[in-house]
Write a protein that holds these residues in place. Sequence first.
Motif, PDB file in Angstrom:
ATOM      1  N   ASP A 226       0.878  -1.123  -0.007  1.00 29.61           N
ATOM      2  CA  ASP A 226      -0.058   0.018   0.061  1.00 29.61           C
ATOM      3  C   ASP A 226       0.851   1.154  -0.009  1.00 29.61           C
ATOM      4  O   ASP A 226       1.762   1.480   0.762  1.00 29.61           O
ATOM      5  CB  ASP A 226      -0.799  -0.210   1.301  1.00 29.61           C
ATOM      6  N   ARG A 227       0.545   2.364  -0.867  1.00 27.15           N
ATOM      7  CA  ARG A 227       1.420   3.419  -1.071  1.00 27.15           C
ATOM      8  C   ARG A 227       1.184   4.252   0.169  1.00 27.15           C
ATOM      9  O   ARG A 227       2.272   4.861   0.673  1.00 27.15           O
ATOM     10  CB  ARG A 227       0.921   4.086  -2.309  1.00 27.15           C
ATOM     11  N   SER A 228       0.078   4.554   0.726  1.00 29.53           N
ATOM     12  CA  SER A 228      -0.145   5.373   1.880  1.00 29.53           C
ATOM     13  C   SER A 228       0.447   4.820   3.119  1.00 29.53           C
ATOM     14  O   SER A 228       1.296   5.708   3.961  1.00 29.53           O
ATOM     15  CB  SER A 228      -1.476   5.685   2.194  1.00 29.53           C
ATOM     16  N   THR A 229       0.535   3.317   3.362  1.00 31.82           N
ATOM     17  CA  THR A 229       1.199   2.924   4.527  1.00 31.82           C
ATOM     18  C   THR A 229       2.749   3.072   4.423  1.00 31.82           C
ATOM     19  O   THR A 229       3.275   3.298   5.295  1.00 31.82           O
ATOM     20  CB  THR A 229       0.645   1.115   4.572  1.00 31.82           C
ATOM     21  N   PHE A 231       4.401   5.430   2.677  1.00 30.34           N
ATOM     22  CA  PHE A 231       4.627   6.740   3.109  1.00 30.34           C
ATOM     23  C   PHE A 231       4.823   7.168   4.343  1.00 30.34           C
ATOM     24  O   PHE A 231       5.728   7.753   4.887  1.00 30.34           O
ATOM     25  CB  PHE A 231       3.279   7.690   2.358  1.00 30.34           C
ATOM     26  N   GLN A 232       3.889   6.745   5.344  1.00 35.89           N
ATOM     27  CA  GLN A 232       3.817   6.806   6.603  1.00 35.89           C
ATOM     28  C   GLN A 232       4.850   6.143   7.393  1.00 35.89           C
ATOM     29  O   GLN A 232       5.522   6.843   8.158  1.00 35.89           O
ATOM     30  CB  GLN A 232       2.401   6.432   7.348  1.00 35.89           C
ATOM     31  N   GLN A 235       8.004   8.009   6.516  1.00 40.02           N
ATOM     32  CA  GLN A 235       7.910   9.366   7.110  1.00 40.02           C
ATOM     33  C   GLN A 235       8.410   9.181   8.634  1.00 40.02           C
ATOM     34  O   GLN A 235       9.133   9.937   9.058  1.00 40.02           O
ATOM     35  CB  GLN A 235       6.526   9.849   7.009  1.00 40.02           C
ATOM     36  N   ASP A 253       4.039   0.606  -5.711  1.00 38.12           N
ATOM     37  CA  ASP A 253       3.103   1.537  -4.920  1.00 38.12           C
ATOM     38  C   ASP A 253       3.684   1.835  -3.808  1.00 38.12           C
ATOM     39  O   ASP A 253       3.853   2.770  -3.080  1.00 38.12           O
ATOM     40  CB  ASP A 253       1.734   0.821  -4.488  1.00 38.12           C
ATOM     41  N   GLY A 257       5.467   5.511  -2.529  1.00 34.54           N
ATOM     42  CA  GLY A 257       4.906   6.080  -1.424  1.00 34.54           C
ATOM     43  C   GLY A 257       6.234   6.525  -0.316  1.00 34.54           C
ATOM     44  O   GLY A 257       6.279   7.464   0.163  1.00 34.54           O
ATOM     45  N   GLU A 260       7.855   9.576  -1.945  1.00 29.82           N
ATOM     46  CA  GLU A 260       7.137  10.889  -1.580  1.00 29.82           C
ATOM     47  C   GLU A 260       7.500  11.258  -0.297  1.00 29.82           C
ATOM     48  O   GLU A 260       7.874  12.590  -0.136  1.00 29.82           O
ATOM     49  CB  GLU A 260       5.696  10.715  -1.904  1.00 29.82           C
ATOM     50  N   ALA A 261       7.746  10.556   0.459  1.00 33.65           N
ATOM     51  CA  ALA A 261       7.915  10.885   2.177  1.00 33.65           C
ATOM     52  C   ALA A 261       9.463  11.258   1.846  1.00 33.65           C
ATOM     53  O   ALA A 261       9.959  12.179   2.586  1.00 33.65           O
ATOM     54  CB  ALA A 261       7.755   9.576   3.118  1.00 33.65           C
ATOM     55  N   ASP A 264       9.560  14.634   0.554  1.00 35.91           N
ATOM     56  CA  ASP A 264       9.133  15.521   1.983  1.00 35.91           C
ATOM     57  C   ASP A 264      10.168  16.229   2.785  1.00 35.91           C
ATOM     58  O   ASP A 264      10.384  17.107   3.550  1.00 35.91           O
ATOM     59  CB  ASP A 264       7.708  15.161   2.529  1.00 35.91           C
TER      60      ASP A 264
END
Length: 376
Positions: A226-229, A231-232, A235, A253, A257, A260-261, A264
């Motif tokens: 999962d991409r959002s997982t 990312f988190q 991060q 994915d 993710g 992107e982190a 940032d």
Amino acid sequence: MKYPNETERPMRRHARALICAVSAVLCVPLLWAASGGTSAAATATTLRASRAPSLKIAVDAPFADEYFTTWLNGAKAAAKKLHVVILSSEANSDQSQQTSLIQAAVSAGANAAIFAVVDVQGAIPLLDQLGAKGIPVVTTDGPAGVGPRLAHFASSDMALGEEEGNALMAGLAQAKIAKPWRIVTFAGLPGTYSGMTRVEGAVDAMEPLIQKHQIILVANEIANFDRSTAFQQMQALLTTTRDIDGVMGANDDMTIGAMEAAKDAGLVPGKTTIFVGTDVIADAVAAIKDGQEYASVSQAPYLEAYYGVATIYFNKLTGCKPLSISNTTPTVLVKKANVNTFLKQVQFNEPPPAKWFPASCQAQYKHFTQEFWPSH
């Protein structure tokens, strides 16, 4: 999940395969075998008369993502070519839901099924049920597993992971990043074969440098594809250290993710940190073109499903089946140099290779391909 002492790696092998069950075309199985010396033209005429529009194939993906969209498109393309019906569904990563969906499709008239197994052990009762009903089974992705089946089409997740690991090291060297290289890996769903084995393959490829302390495994995060997982998790990891040279994801994915982190946090993908992944999704293609993702390994989901439909149809027309249950589909390491051309190696409309079938079936195979793929 952190690696103790930053050098220990997990050796877990979980099982997950993508399973396709398939069924019967309503025609005489040994039609061509009985044709003897019939000419190719006469045989083609017989074949056209014997098509089975009543063939319905239930096609179920384990979850919805870009990979399985491509997979489903392959099944649909072959079904259109062979004039059969596709009944598609998606199991939401739930084996019991997948079992219910396939059973419902069979009750609704599906006499074949192609499905990606959520859990290789949990799917065994379903495979046995389909086998008892005379429905042949084709599996795709991951290990062949246990249960009746006609064939299994997949790439090797261990080899794919090794390819990722080697690509990551090549990218780090090309970027002239000093050793020791500090690496983070992202595994897929717990209990899935591909999600864990790809990381194991990558670590195996890096093992010689790990032993020399030239690579340090900072962490293995389990991000569930999962991409959002991812990312988190990336991060959170970056709040403890920004000293991360390379990132390997078991799918793109998770790689995107994590990327992107990293951006940032001020890291520069392709320069300060090298990223590699698998599946070559659209965002990965864009990242490769931009130089942010060094490489991604493309599997052949389109071909796996396309071959599945074609193999079922051929089997029910002739009784022929592949020599081996397990048959390897191609992979391609995609980098900037071949990002615009790689699809022709993994996504095309052709029948399964003739070499996968026994000598006794080669005449039937020739008639079959001449009818449906005349330019093959």
